[in-house]
Design an enzyme around this catalytic site. Structure first.
Site, short mmCIF file in Angstrom:
data_model
loop_
_atom_site.label_atom_id
_atom_site.label_comp_id
_atom_site.label_asym_id
_atom_site.label_seq_id
_atom_site.Cartn_x
_atom_site.Cartn_y
_atom_site.Cartn_z
N TRP A 108 34.55 8.96 -26.75
CA TRP A 108 34.61 8.43 -28.28
C TRP A 108 33.85 8.04 -28.97
CZ3 TRP A 108 36.36 4.31 -31.35
CH2 TRP A 108 36.48 2.87 -31.00
N ASP A 127 34.24 8.23 -20.57
CA ASP A 127 34.71 7.54 -19.14
C ASP A 127 34.22 8.24 -17.84
OD1 ASP A 127 36.28 5.76 -20.16
OD2 ASP A 127 38.00 7.41 -19.92
#
Lengths: 182, 128
Positions: A108, A127
Site C-alpha cells: 500500500w 511487507d
C-alpha cells in the site's frame, strides 16, 4: 608427485587442450557476453520485481536532525503511514528486506513530506515475508490511512500477498517518486 | 528504463499520482498485477471495451467504484489507465469516460463480480 595426482594432471591437461582445439576465442567471448547479459537480466525477473520498483534516488537525510532522520525511529519522515515492525531494526533497511525474507509485490502506497526539502514523496510500504514477526521497533502511524473497508488504503492488513509465505516479518518504506499537485 | 526515471525526477501529478497512490499498490507500476492474485491491466484492460458491458464493468468493478476519488478524478484515472495499459486493444475513436458517466455507473456496484468478469472474458475470447 603421486600417481593419483599425475593422473589428475593428465586428465585436466587433456581436457583443456581439447577445449582449446574445439572452441574459438570468439565463441568463448560471445558465450561469456551472453552469460554477463543474462546475469544483468536476473534482477528483472519476477522474483525481484517488488524490490525493483524503487526508481527515484531518495532525498538526502544527512541534514535532518533527531528522529525524523533516523530510519530506526517511528518518527522517521518516511514512516508517516507505517504499521508494523521496521525492517531497519530487523536486519534490513528502510528500503530492503532482511536476508531470508521476500518483499511482497503487493503493497500500500501513500505520501510523506520530507522535512528537509518540503516535498511530498510517494512511499510504498511493502511487507517482508517468510519469517515470523520481528518484534523490534513496532510503529503505528496513520497519515492518509482509510478504514478497513477501503482495503487498498488500510495498513492494518498483512500485505504478504503474492509471496511464497504469508508470514510477515517487518515493513519497509520505499521512495517511488515525488508527488506534485498540478 | 530512462523514461520512468525522468518522469519520477520531474514529479508525478494528476491521474498518474492518483494511480500511484490508489491503484498501483496492487496493479503495479507497469500494470502487470500479480498472477493468481491481482489481475493484470497491461494487455488486458482495453479488451473489455470490445464487448458489450465491458465499458460499464471497468467502472463498476469494486476496486474502481470504491476508490477514494471523486467522479472527475476517477474518470481521469480510468482514461489514463486505458492510454497507458490499453495499447492496441482500445477501439479507435473511443469516447473517453466522463465524470457524469463514472458517477452514474459507480453508484451501481457489481454484486457478483466473478460471474460478470468470467462472462466478459468468455465474450472477449469469442470475439477474437
Amino acid at each position: 608427485m603421486t600417481d593419483g595426482r599425475r593422473w589428475l594432471d593428465h586428465v585436466v591437461e587433456r581436457g583443456a587442450r581439447q577445449l582449446a582445439r574445439h572452441t574459438s576465442r570468439r565463441s568463448f567471448l560471445s558465450r561469456l557476453g551472453a552469460a554477463l547479459v543474462g546475469t544483468a537480466a536476473l534482477p528483472l525477473l519476477p522474483v525481484a520485481r517488488a524490490a525493483g520498483d524503487e526508481r527515484l534516488a531518495a532525498p538526502d537525510d544527512a541534514a535532518l536532525h533527531g528522529d525524523v532522520g533516523d530510519p530506526k525511529s517511528c518518527n522517521y519522515w518516511r514512516h508517516c503511514a507505517i504499521d508494523g515492525f521496521l525492517c531497519s531494526c530487523c536486519g534490513g533497511s528502510q528500503s530492503a528486506c532482511p536476508p531470508g525474507t521476500e518483499m511482497s509485490p503487493l503493497t500500500w502506497i501513500g505520501t510523506c513530506r520530507h522535512p528537509g526539502d518540503g516535498k511530498d514523496y510517494i512511499i510504498s510500504y511493502n511487507d517482508c515475508c517468510g519469517q515470523s514477526l520481528c518484534m523490534r521497533c513496532r510503529c503505528t502511524r496513520t497519515e492518509g490511512e482509510r478504514p478497513l473497508y477501503l482495503t487498498m488504503k488500510n495498513n492494518d492488513l498483512l500485505w504478504c500477498f503474492g509471496t511464497q509465505s504469508r508470514a510477515v516479518n517487518c515493513s519497509v518504506a520505499v521512495v517511488l517518486g515525488v508527488a506534485t499537485r498540478s | 528504463m530512462l523514461a520512468p526515471v525522468l518522469a519520477a525526477a520531474q514529479g508525478t501529478s494528476g491521474a498518474a499520482l492518483d494511480y500511484a497512490v490508489t491503484c498501483q499498490g496492487c496493479h503495479r507500476a507497469d500494470g502487470t498485477g500479480t498472477p493468481g492474485t491481482v489481475p493484470a491491466l497491461a494487455g488486458s484492460v482495453g479488451k473489455f471495451l470490445r464487448v458489450p458491458g465491458g465499458r460499464e464493468f471497468l467502472v463498476r468493478v469494486p476496486g474502481v467504484a470504491q476508490a477514494p476519488l471523486d467522479d472527475a478524478a476517477l474518470a481521469a484515472v480510468i482514461n489514463w489507465m486505458l492510454a497507458r495499459f490499453g495499447g492496441d486493444d482500445v477501439p479507435g475513436g473511443l469516447a473517453p469516460y466522463a465524470a457524469e458517466e463514472v458517477g452514474r455507473l459507480r453508484r451501481r456496484p457489481l454484486t457478483d463480480v466473478e460471474r460478470v468478469r468470467r462472462e466478459l472474458l468468455e465474450a472477449i475470447g469469442r470475439a477474437r
